[in-house]
Motif scaffolding. Sequence first.
Motif, PDB file in Angstrom:
ATOM      1  N   PHE A  22       5.463  -1.075   3.526  1.00  0.00           N
ATOM      2  CA  PHE A  22       5.778  -0.948   2.131  1.00  0.00           C
ATOM      3  C   PHE A  22       7.413  -0.602   1.958  1.00  0.00           C
ATOM      4  O   PHE A  22       8.043  -1.097   1.165  1.00  0.00           O
ATOM      5  CB  PHE A  22       4.838   0.103   1.447  1.00  0.00           C
ATOM      6  CG  PHE A  22       5.152   0.521  -0.046  1.00  0.00           C
ATOM      7  CD1 PHE A  22       4.963  -0.545  -0.989  1.00  0.00           C
ATOM      8  CD2 PHE A  22       5.522   1.629  -0.239  1.00  0.00           C
ATOM      9  CE1 PHE A  22       5.069  -0.073  -2.289  1.00  0.00           C
ATOM     10  CE2 PHE A  22       5.688   1.985  -1.688  1.00  0.00           C
ATOM     11  CZ  PHE A  22       5.787   1.036  -2.629  1.00  0.00           C
TER      12      PHE A  22
ATOM     13  N   TYR B  26       5.896   7.070  -3.693  1.00  0.00           N
ATOM     14  CA  TYR B  26       4.778   6.818  -3.012  1.00  0.00           C
ATOM     15  C   TYR B  26       4.241   8.585  -2.927  1.00  0.00           C
ATOM     16  O   TYR B  26       5.135   9.103  -2.431  1.00  0.00           O
ATOM     17  CB  TYR B  26       4.515   6.225  -1.726  1.00  0.00           C
ATOM     18  CG  TYR B  26       3.297   6.427  -1.100  1.00  0.00           C
ATOM     19  CD1 TYR B  26       2.083   5.569  -1.375  1.00  0.00           C
ATOM     20  CD2 TYR B  26       2.861   7.148   0.096  1.00  0.00           C
ATOM     21  CE1 TYR B  26       1.090   5.693  -0.779  1.00  0.00           C
ATOM     22  CE2 TYR B  26       1.792   7.453   0.634  1.00  0.00           C
ATOM     23  CZ  TYR B  26       0.936   6.423   0.304  1.00  0.00           C
ATOM     24  OH  TYR B  26      -0.485   6.738   0.907  1.00  0.00           O
TER      25      TYR B  26
ATOM     26  N   ALA C  37      -3.772   2.652  -5.732  1.00  0.00           N
ATOM     27  CA  ALA C  37      -2.612   3.717  -5.990  1.00  0.00           C
ATOM     28  C   ALA C  37      -3.166   4.890  -6.666  1.00  0.00           C
ATOM     29  O   ALA C  37      -3.837   4.951  -7.860  1.00  0.00           O
ATOM     30  CB  ALA C  37      -1.400   3.127  -6.817  1.00  0.00           C
TER      31      ALA C  37
ATOM     32  N   TYR D 119       2.849  -2.669  -3.590  1.00  0.00           N
ATOM     33  CA  TYR D 119       1.936  -1.789  -3.375  1.00  0.00           C
ATOM     34  C   TYR D 119       0.615  -2.404  -3.069  1.00  0.00           C
ATOM     35  O   TYR D 119      -0.207  -2.285  -1.927  1.00  0.00           O
ATOM     36  CB  TYR D 119       1.830  -0.750  -4.298  1.00  0.00           C
ATOM     37  CG  TYR D 119       0.481   0.480  -4.081  1.00  0.00           C
ATOM     38  CD1 TYR D 119       1.024   1.655  -3.615  1.00  0.00           C
ATOM     39  CD2 TYR D 119      -0.615   0.273  -4.279  1.00  0.00           C
ATOM     40  CE1 TYR D 119       0.208   2.688  -2.910  1.00  0.00           C
ATOM     41  CE2 TYR D 119      -1.461   1.164  -3.681  1.00  0.00           C
ATOM     42  CZ  TYR D 119      -1.032   2.328  -3.187  1.00  0.00           C
ATOM     43  OH  TYR D 119      -1.912   3.311  -2.599  1.00  0.00           O
TER      44      TYR D 119
END
Lengths: 299, 241
Positions: free
Chosen positions: A57, A123, A277, A258
């Motif tokens: 990511f 994140y 998420a 994501y």
Amino acid sequence: MKKQLLTLAILAAATGAMAQSNDTLAKIKSSGSITQGVRESSGALAYTLGNGVYTGFHYEVCANIIKDLRRQLGLSSLEIKYQPVTSANRIPLVKNGTVDLECGSTTNDRSRQKEVAFANTLYVEEVRIAVKANSPIKSIADLGGKTVATTTGTTSVQLIRQNKRASGLEFKEVTGKDHADSFLLLESGRADAFVMDGQILAGNISKSKAPKDFKILPDVLSVEPIAIMIRKDDPAFKKAVDDSIAAQVKSGEIAKLYDKWFMQPIPPTNTPVGLPASAATKAAWASLNDKPKEDYPQQ
Amino acid sequence: MGSSWDWEVFLRDPGGADPTYWQWMLSCWGWTVSVSLLALVLALVVGTLVGILRTLPDKPWAVRLGTFWVEGFRNIPLLVQIFIWYHVIPALVPAMKSLSSFVLVVLALGFFTSARIAEQVRSGIQTLPRGQRYAGMAMGFTTFQYYRYVLLPMAFRIIIPPLTSEAMNIFKNSSVAFAVSVTELTWFAIQVGEETSRPIEIYMGVTALYVISAFAINRIMAFIEKRTRIPGLVAASGGGH
């Protein structure tokens, strides 16, 4: 152990070149190259597929940032050098100019902010507890008298140690030398619980022989913003990186990445991590910031 | 970087049972020393027995057993042996599950080193002229007696220098114990290096303790070597080695 020795050698060699000018954009422009820090195994955030190929990511977010930097500097080509970093050498390598953009899994905290700067957080990691699906452990309060596994060289070890002192709960700690070992401790019954970053727990469970035999408890032990690391006192470079991040959030690229890395099957095993998420991660996207861990509410 | 040393990191509070990092480091040193000394005792006892087995006359099965032991333990990397003891054997023998990782590491390190010591004991015995064995037999000694009174006292004095190396190695090899969650010095270096972001200072502290431990053993062995030297047999020059 070799890795640590190598780290020492690199650090010793690197300390000579500490005097660096703090204009990364000018450096990139004049050299026509940028050095990206990459990790061997930081879960879906950043890892290697072997043979010098890196992915994940944060790796892809950085690839987009570098594209934007090249456009901003008006360069027709920009060479990207990859420098694998470890927990122990990542900060010195950013400080001494070896690495321009560290795209791994570094927690943004106050003590590190004294030495380096961080791009805006994309994140937010939650430290959680994995147990066997049929385990009587329902929350952190049930850990009394149990054996808790975690991984040597992580802040989770520090976290459960401090938790132990604060809560007065008595439990035994065992530490694996890496995440795979720690998970094996849980799988083989040597430990009753495995405390670690949510994405690492989810990743290990998804890759195990029987993912249904494990579950992650809803308790969140700690919240940590994980961010891309850059040199301190270089506002022009930080702005360029943050602008690119803001553009990627706005265009929906971040949400897409994501989904790609945390929800869809990913190489090398083609199993999904399966970690939607979190509310904290979504909040970070909604109002971009580079707040350190200490500014997040801790449970 | 001389100005950016931060030795006060050792005075910080780790938040656990120990009030400061340096006190915690000393307790981890205790684990290193305990693992090493217990493994050394085990290695000396087992290594001596196996080394003797490999030199017994007219006992082919004892010799084969000794060879099997030595080749088994010295052909597998130490780290792999640690994992076999910790993860594989308890899966095969459920009774082993209750053993702590500390005991398993002592067994792994002790047996690994015993294979090396066995080879030194064997070479020590085989270095002696055949006449010594025959002289013992001519005295009417049993096999046990001529090993006990004639061969072993000589053989051990000859092999003290390589034994010194083994004894020092065991301190350094004890670092593999970190892999199975024994909180010894290497574990401390990896863990605390990460949580303090001061790996260089931590590694320097840990290195100093390893050097002190191994060198202490070196001096003890040098003392023993000096006191047990046979005049005229082993070259009289030199201290430890």
